[in-house]
Scaffold this motif. Structure first.
Motif, mmCIF file in Angstrom:
data_model
loop_
_atom_site.group_PDB
_atom_site.id
_atom_site.type_symbol
_atom_site.label_atom_id
_atom_site.label_comp_id
_atom_site.label_asym_id
_atom_site.label_seq_id
_atom_site.Cartn_x
_atom_site.Cartn_y
_atom_site.Cartn_z
ATOM 1 N N MET A 1 0.859 -1.196 0.000
ATOM 2 C CA MET A 1 0.000 0.000 0.000
ATOM 3 C C MET A 1 0.891 1.240 0.000
ATOM 4 O O MET A 1 1.833 1.332 0.799
ATOM 5 N N PRO A 2 0.651 2.201 -0.894
ATOM 6 C CA PRO A 2 1.515 3.376 -0.977
ATOM 7 C C PRO A 2 1.411 4.236 0.277
ATOM 8 O O PRO A 2 0.371 4.320 0.913
ATOM 9 N N LEU A 3 2.541 4.856 0.635
ATOM 10 C CA LEU A 3 2.573 5.754 1.776
ATOM 11 C C LEU A 3 1.784 7.018 1.451
ATOM 12 O O LEU A 3 1.928 7.595 0.380
ATOM 13 N N GLU A 4 0.944 7.431 2.385
ATOM 14 C CA GLU A 4 0.113 8.609 2.172
ATOM 15 C C GLU A 4 0.569 9.732 3.096
ATOM 16 O O GLU A 4 0.396 9.638 4.317
ATOM 17 N N LEU A 5 1.135 10.785 2.520
ATOM 18 C CA LEU A 5 1.605 11.923 3.309
ATOM 19 C C LEU A 5 0.528 13.006 3.286
ATOM 20 O O LEU A 5 0.717 14.092 2.754
ATOM 21 N N THR A 6 -0.595 12.669 3.884
ATOM 22 C CA THR A 6 -1.754 13.558 3.845
ATOM 23 C C THR A 6 -2.056 14.188 5.199
ATOM 24 O O THR A 6 -3.011 14.957 5.323
ATOM 25 N N THR A 7 -1.253 13.858 6.219
ATOM 26 C CA THR A 7 -1.419 14.449 7.543
ATOM 27 C C THR A 7 -0.060 14.893 8.063
ATOM 28 O O THR A 7 0.993 14.410 7.607
ATOM 29 N N GLU A 8 -0.080 15.799 9.039
ATOM 30 C CA GLU A 8 1.169 16.273 9.626
ATOM 31 C C GLU A 8 1.933 15.120 10.274
ATOM 32 O O GLU A 8 3.166 15.027 10.150
ATOM 33 N N GLU A 9 1.222 14.211 10.924
ATOM 34 C CA GLU A 9 1.875 13.072 11.582
ATOM 35 C C GLU A 9 2.578 12.176 10.563
ATOM 36 O O GLU A 9 3.697 11.693 10.808
ATOM 37 N N SER A 10 1.939 11.954 9.418
ATOM 38 C CA SER A 10 2.553 11.085 8.403
ATOM 39 C C SER A 10 3.797 11.733 7.795
ATOM 40 O O SER A 10 4.762 11.040 7.463
ATOM 41 N N VAL A 11 3.799 13.064 7.662
ATOM 42 C CA VAL A 11 4.977 13.752 7.133
ATOM 43 C C VAL A 11 6.124 13.677 8.134
ATOM 44 O O VAL A 11 7.278 13.421 7.767
ATOM 45 N N HIS A 12 5.837 13.871 9.426
ATOM 46 C CA HIS A 12 6.867 13.717 10.455
ATOM 47 C C HIS A 12 7.462 12.310 10.406
ATOM 48 O O HIS A 12 8.687 12.129 10.480
ATOM 49 N N ALA A 13 6.603 11.313 10.280
ATOM 50 C CA ALA A 13 7.082 9.930 10.233
ATOM 51 C C ALA A 13 7.963 9.696 9.015
ATOM 52 O O ALA A 13 9.002 9.018 9.110
ATOM 53 N N TYR A 14 7.569 10.238 7.876
ATOM 54 C CA TYR A 14 8.392 10.070 6.668
ATOM 55 C C TYR A 14 9.767 10.702 6.854
ATOM 56 O O TYR A 14 10.790 10.092 6.524
ATOM 57 N N LEU A 15 9.809 11.914 7.375
ATOM 58 C CA LEU A 15 11.090 12.603 7.569
ATOM 59 C C LEU A 15 11.985 11.826 8.518
ATOM 60 O O LEU A 15 13.200 11.697 8.287
ATOM 61 N N ASN A 16 11.413 11.268 9.577
ATOM 62 C CA ASN A 16 12.210 10.528 10.561
ATOM 63 C C ASN A 16 12.730 9.209 10.010
ATOM 64 O O ASN A 16 13.846 8.787 10.325
ATOM 65 N N ASN A 17 11.950 8.567 9.171
ATOM 66 C CA ASN A 17 12.292 7.214 8.709
ATOM 67 C C ASN A 17 13.008 7.168 7.369
ATOM 68 O O ASN A 17 13.659 6.163 7.052
ATOM 69 N N HIS A 18 12.900 8.237 6.578
ATOM 70 C CA HIS A 18 13.428 8.181 5.215
ATOM 71 C C HIS A 18 14.419 9.289 4.881
ATOM 72 O O HIS A 18 14.981 9.282 3.784
ATOM 73 N N THR A 19 14.604 10.257 5.764
ATOM 74 C CA THR A 19 15.520 11.362 5.475
ATOM 75 C C THR A 19 16.346 11.697 6.706
ATOM 76 O O THR A 19 16.133 11.133 7.790
ATOM 77 N N THR A 20 17.274 12.618 6.550
ATOM 78 C CA THR A 20 18.093 13.092 7.670
ATOM 79 C C THR A 20 17.636 14.469 8.151
ATOM 80 O O THR A 20 18.314 15.087 8.975
ATOM 81 N N PHE A 21 16.505 14.953 7.641
ATOM 82 C CA PHE A 21 16.004 16.266 8.043
ATOM 83 C C PHE A 21 15.299 16.163 9.404
ATOM 84 O O PHE A 21 14.438 15.303 9.599
ATOM 85 N N ASN A 22 15.670 17.059 10.310
ATOM 86 C CA ASN A 22 15.116 17.041 11.657
ATOM 87 C C ASN A 22 14.191 18.229 11.876
ATOM 88 O O ASN A 22 14.544 19.360 11.543
ATOM 89 N N THR A 23 13.036 17.957 12.434
ATOM 90 C CA THR A 23 12.129 19.038 12.791
ATOM 91 C C THR A 23 11.222 18.590 13.923
ATOM 92 O O THR A 23 10.745 17.460 13.944
ATOM 93 N N SER A 24 11.041 19.462 14.869
ATOM 94 C CA SER A 24 10.084 19.218 15.945
ATOM 95 C C SER A 24 8.959 20.246 15.888
ATOM 96 O O SER A 24 8.015 20.191 16.674
ATOM 97 N N ASP A 25 9.088 21.193 14.948
ATOM 98 C CA ASP A 25 8.088 22.245 14.809
ATOM 99 C C ASP A 25 6.874 21.728 14.053
ATOM 100 O O ASP A 25 6.956 20.746 13.303
ATOM 101 N N PRO A 26 5.734 22.395 14.218
ATOM 102 C CA PRO A 26 4.564 22.028 13.416
ATOM 103 C C PRO A 26 4.858 22.147 11.923
ATOM 104 O O PRO A 26 5.595 23.035 11.491
#
Length: 367
Positions: free
Chosen positions: A1-26
């Protein structure tokens, strides 16, 4: 099933698991829900000087018949941005740029690029009060004309990569050509000539391989960064050309049509001086700089279709005013098919007069 980056939580998860970009801000949703989701990411640690980035996700929505095309267009945008940003078109110190590509994930359909902030589009800027001065408008128009003329030349030359851009059949799949006739009908305008023209444009999209075109070169896809000088004058710092999803090989007239066509709306509904000044200097500079021939009658017909197509969805005026735009659009379609040089010299495309290539007429005799 394709990853859906349609919520703020899903975007945070993608950044943490697939990139080196760090953010704790909204994470801010910039745009989303139809073809792409676009997010603004504020970084905890700056990356190469960038404190925020834009993440664009092409969600393969099963509900859309063209979902595969939506995903592929993100690939085209990535290839176009990378190629153009590394080309002579965006040299150091130039007034025009494109967003820098930071990261591309072809498996999950994610493009991360430079954040240009909240500077206005050229369309919004031209519609503000007080209006921009004519000398600034002339600079903007000339720069944009020279940039697109140079893109057309570069795209035709041996140094430009083919970019893996879409087969022409996918371009024809764009819904834009299919809604022109229904939108004219909403204003009570039905004319068989429109059907002929749309068929011609579809045929052109299937066969034209003339040069590289931006493909979506309208005032809403250009951002303008302006600053005030010590003496109070407004100075253009930078113009950014964004949204390269429709970049492809085709007829360069399309890029000329969209900006010049938008100038008509600005002139008619917001500020006559600004719209006319932009149109005049854009077409004058393009006519001077263009080394790839553009048929001015193809531009005229394209303008007519542009006005019919976009007057209503962009909210230009009431029903009566929209009908006026449709009527003017149909007149330009008709005049363009007739190829009258005398009329062209008085038209919205008059700066292109006497530059028509010696070729068969664009419409009707080619059908």
């Amino acid at each position: 099933m394709p990853l859906e980056l349609t919520t703020e939580e899903s975007v945070h998860a993608y950044l943490n698991n697939h990139t080196t970009f760090n953010t704790s801000d909204p994470i801010e949703l910039v745009k989303g829900g139809y073809c792409n989701y676009t997010w603004r990411i504020r970084l905890s640690t700056p990356y190469k000087g960038y404190r925020s980035l834009i993440l664009k996700h092409a969600q393969p929505f099963a509900a859309y018949a063209n979902s595969e095309m939506i995903v592929e267009r993100l690939q085209y945008e990535y290839r176009a941005l990378k190629a153009v940003s590394e080309s002579p078109l965006c040299g150091k110190g130039g007034l025009i740029g494109v967003p820098a590509v930071i990261h591309y994930d072809e498996d999950i359909h994610v493009l991360i690029m430079q954040d240009l902030g909240t500077i206005p589009t050229l369309l919004d800027y031209f519609c503000t009060q007080p209006p921009p001065p004519s000398d600034l408008v002339a600079v903007v128009a000339t720069q944009l004309a020279e940039f697109i003329a140079e893109l057309h030349v570069w795209g035709k030359g041996p140094d430009a990569p083919r970019l893996g851009l879409p087969p022409v059949q996918k371009v024809v799949g764009s819904p834009m050509l299919h809604v022109v006739i229904p939108r004219a009908a909403l204003s009570g305008v039905v004319d068989p000539l429109l059907e002929e023209v749309i068929d011609m444009f579809k045929a052109e999209a299937l066969t034209s391989n003339e040069t590289l075109i931006m493909g979506d070169y309208w005032l809403g896809n250009i951002l303008i960064d302006v600053e005030d000088s010590p003496d109070g004058a407004r100075i253009v710092k930078k113009l950014w050309v964004i949204d390269w999803e429709m970049c492809r090989y085709g007829n360069p007239a399309k890029d000329v049509v969209e900006i010049a066509g938008d100038c008509f709306f600005v002139s008619r509904f917001k500020n006559t001086v600004v719209g006319e000044c932009m149109r005049h200097h854009f077409l004058k500079a393009y006519a001077r700089a263009a080394k790839v021939k553009v048929d001015p009658f193809r531009v005229v017909v394209g303008m007519g279709v542009h006005w019919i197509n976009w007057a209503r969805p962009l909210g230009w005026g009431n029903e009566e005013e929209i009908r006026e735009c449709v009527d003017v659009g149909l007149e330009y379609v008709r005049r363009g098919t007739e190829r009258s040089e005398d009329w062209l010299a008085t038209s919205w495309a008059k700066e292109l007069a006497r530059r028509a290539p010696n070729e068969a007429p664009f419409i009707r005799s080619n059908l």
